[in-house]
Design a protein around this motif. Structure first.
Motif, PDB file in Angstrom:
ATOM      1  N   GLN A   5     -50.463  32.453  43.191  1.00 43.39           N
ATOM      2  CA  GLN A   5     -50.716  32.877  44.561  1.00 43.39           C
ATOM      3  C   GLN A   5     -49.582  33.773  45.035  1.00 43.39           C
ATOM      4  OE1 GLN A   5     -50.722  29.795  47.614  1.00 43.39           O
ATOM      5  NE2 GLN A   5     -52.273  30.890  48.796  1.00 43.39           N
ATOM      6  N   PHE A  57     -49.466  27.347  40.725  1.00 41.99           N
ATOM      7  CA  PHE A  57     -49.993  26.010  40.935  1.00 41.99           C
ATOM      8  C   PHE A  57     -50.760  25.560  39.705  1.00 41.99           C
ATOM      9  CE2 PHE A  57     -49.076  25.363  45.357  1.00 41.99           C
ATOM     10  CZ  PHE A  57     -49.133  26.608  45.944  1.00 41.99           C
ATOM     11  N   GLY A  64     -45.883  27.684  53.579  1.00 42.40           N
ATOM     12  CA  GLY A  64     -44.908  27.396  52.532  1.00 42.40           C
ATOM     13  C   GLY A  64     -45.192  26.156  51.704  1.00 42.40           C
ATOM     14  N   GLN A  65     -46.371  25.580  51.901  1.00 41.78           N
ATOM     15  CA  GLN A  65     -46.714  24.343  51.205  1.00 41.78           C
ATOM     16  C   GLN A  65     -47.796  24.575  50.156  1.00 41.78           C
ATOM     17  OE1 GLN A  65     -44.954  21.422  51.973  1.00 41.78           O
ATOM     18  NE2 GLN A  65     -43.790  22.932  53.139  1.00 41.78           N
ATOM     19  N   GLY A  66     -48.152  23.514  49.462  1.00 41.04           N
ATOM     20  CA  GLY A  66     -49.161  23.596  48.429  1.00 41.04           C
ATOM     21  C   GLY A  66     -50.572  23.483  48.978  1.00 41.04           C
ATOM     22  N   LEU A  67     -51.515  23.363  48.063  1.00 42.17           N
ATOM     23  CA  LEU A  67     -52.936  23.285  48.409  1.00 42.17           C
ATOM     24  C   LEU A  67     -53.338  21.816  48.553  1.00 42.17           C
ATOM     25  CD1 LEU A  67     -53.958  25.883  45.746  1.00 42.17           C
ATOM     26  CD2 LEU A  67     -54.188  26.229  48.202  1.00 42.17           C
ATOM     27  N   GLN A  93     -51.089  13.463  43.172  1.00 48.41           N
ATOM     28  CA  GLN A  93     -50.859  14.892  43.067  1.00 48.41           C
ATOM     29  C   GLN A  93     -49.951  15.169  41.868  1.00 48.41           C
ATOM     30  OE1 GLN A  93     -48.441  16.609  46.199  1.00 48.41           O
ATOM     31  NE2 GLN A  93     -49.477  18.578  46.022  1.00 48.41           N
ATOM     32  N   GLN A 130     -53.707  24.656  53.510  1.00 50.30           N
ATOM     33  CA  GLN A 130     -52.385  25.063  53.050  1.00 50.30           C
ATOM     34  C   GLN A 130     -51.512  25.355  54.254  1.00 50.30           C
ATOM     35  OE1 GLN A 130     -52.060  28.631  50.549  1.00 50.30           O
ATOM     36  NE2 GLN A 130     -50.455  27.608  49.373  1.00 50.30           N
ATOM     37  N   ARG A 186     -42.281  28.256  42.826  1.00 51.18           N
ATOM     38  CA  ARG A 186     -42.079  29.607  43.352  1.00 51.18           C
ATOM     39  C   ARG A 186     -41.279  30.414  42.345  1.00 51.18           C
ATOM     40  NH1 ARG A 186     -41.592  30.362  49.630  1.00 51.18           N
ATOM     41  NH2 ARG A 186     -42.649  28.381  49.320  1.00 51.18           N
ATOM     42  N   THR A 244     -46.251  32.160  43.649  1.00 49.44           N
ATOM     43  CA  THR A 244     -46.185  30.703  43.506  1.00 49.44           C
ATOM     44  C   THR A 244     -47.258  30.267  42.526  1.00 49.44           C
ATOM     45  OG1 THR A 244     -45.361  30.435  45.764  1.00 49.44           O
ATOM     46  CG2 THR A 244     -46.284  28.496  44.691  1.00 49.44           C
ATOM     47  N   PHE A 251     -54.405  19.975  43.163  1.00 47.55           N
ATOM     48  CA  PHE A 251     -53.362  20.938  42.854  1.00 47.55           C
ATOM     49  C   PHE A 251     -51.973  20.321  42.934  1.00 47.55           C
ATOM     50  CE2 PHE A 251     -55.382  24.939  42.092  1.00 47.55           C
ATOM     51  CZ  PHE A 251     -56.626  24.793  42.669  1.00 47.55           C
ATOM     52  N   GLY A 252     -51.075  20.866  42.113  1.00 45.70           N
ATOM     53  CA  GLY A 252     -49.704  20.414  42.070  1.00 45.70           C
ATOM     54  C   GLY A 252     -48.890  20.937  43.233  1.00 45.70           C
ATOM     55  N   THR A 253     -47.619  20.606  43.183  1.00 45.81           N
ATOM     56  CA  THR A 253     -46.697  20.899  44.273  1.00 45.81           C
ATOM     57  C   THR A 253     -46.286  22.364  44.327  1.00 45.81           C
ATOM     58  OG1 THR A 253     -44.977  20.106  42.763  1.00 45.81           O
ATOM     59  CG2 THR A 253     -45.766  18.565  44.431  1.00 45.81           C
ATOM     60  N   GLY A 254     -46.524  23.109  43.269  1.00 39.32           N
ATOM     61  CA  GLY A 254     -46.228  24.540  43.260  1.00 39.32           C
ATOM     62  C   GLY A 254     -44.846  24.861  42.736  1.00 39.32           C
TER      63      GLY A 254
END
Lengths: 109, 113
Positions: free
Chosen positions: A36, A87, B40-43, A2, B37, A104, A85, A99-102
């Motif tokens: 998102q 990504f 509060g987490q990613g995809l 990831q 998802q 915020r 957020t 997809f990455g960790t995101g």
């Protein structure tokens, strides 16, 4: 596998700039960026293909360094609507997007 | 025509029950993805269909999860004997093929009690 994004969170005032980074341990063919908003589905921002190209959309642009397996998203003169957020999604020579960790991002007036 | 649609939009089920989630991709899109998802987490990638090729199931977390796709149309994600940790939003996305834009559906919010 990831991709890792940094920072995890960013707080900005309207008009300030931000950079979001995305790093992968695998060779990349393309990098995708999505935003998102809370309770909504991710929305496409841009795709970058290998070759170190840079793209822009209004005041949001991105770069892709395939040698470093990194991409960066640049947000300039941030607006309240930029909150959400972000990504990154990376693809190697297959079609699968991971997809990455995101990150915020919150923009305050 | 319209974008990616998913049904149901919300699903509440009891632990141990089976659930089916449906995704209608954009017409003509050859590739279809399922993601999970958590709050509060990613995809989290689950499974990927591309045309008539064998699906990439490498992201399915256990054998309780399975998915099917009929040709280049509707896909169904099935979760058997649901557990509380399955509670999440399940997102479907379709694309005309890499490295094209993924168009996401609104998701199905699954709550396992």
């Amino acid at each position: 596998q990831q991709p890792v994004q940094s920072p995890q969170a960013v707080i900005l005032r309207e008009g300030e700039d931000a950079v979001i980074n995305c790093s992968s341990s695998k060779a990349l063919y393309s990098v995708h960026w999505y935003r998102q908003k809370h309770g909504e589905a991710p929305v496409f921002l841009m795709i970058l293909l290998k070759g170190g190209e840079q793209k822009g959309h209004e005041k949001i642009s991105a770069s892709f360094n395939e040698k470093k397996q990194q991409s960066s998203l640049y947000l300039t003169a941030s607006q309240l609507s930029y909150s959400g957020t972000y990504f990154c999604g990376t693809a190697d020579n297959t079609d699968k997007l991971i997809f990455g960790t995101g990150t915020r991002l919150q923009v305050f007036p | 025509g319209a974008g990616v649609s998913q049904s149901p939009s919300n699903k509440v089920t009891e632990k141990g029950k089976d659930v089916e989630l449906r995704c209608d991709p954009i017409s003509g899109h050859t590739a279809l993805y399922w993601y999970r998802q958590r709050l509060g987490q990613g995809l989290e990638f689950l499974i990927y269909f591309q045309g008539n090729s064998a699906p990439d199931k490498s992201g399915l977390p256990s054998d309780r999860f399975s998915a099917e796709r009929t040709g280049e149309s509707v896909s169904t994600l099935t979760i058997q004997r649901t557990q509380q940790e399955d509670s999440a939003v399940y997102l479907c996305a379709s694309t005309q093929g890499a490295p094209r834009t993924q168009y996401f559906g609104p998701g199905t919010r699954l709550l396992v009690l």
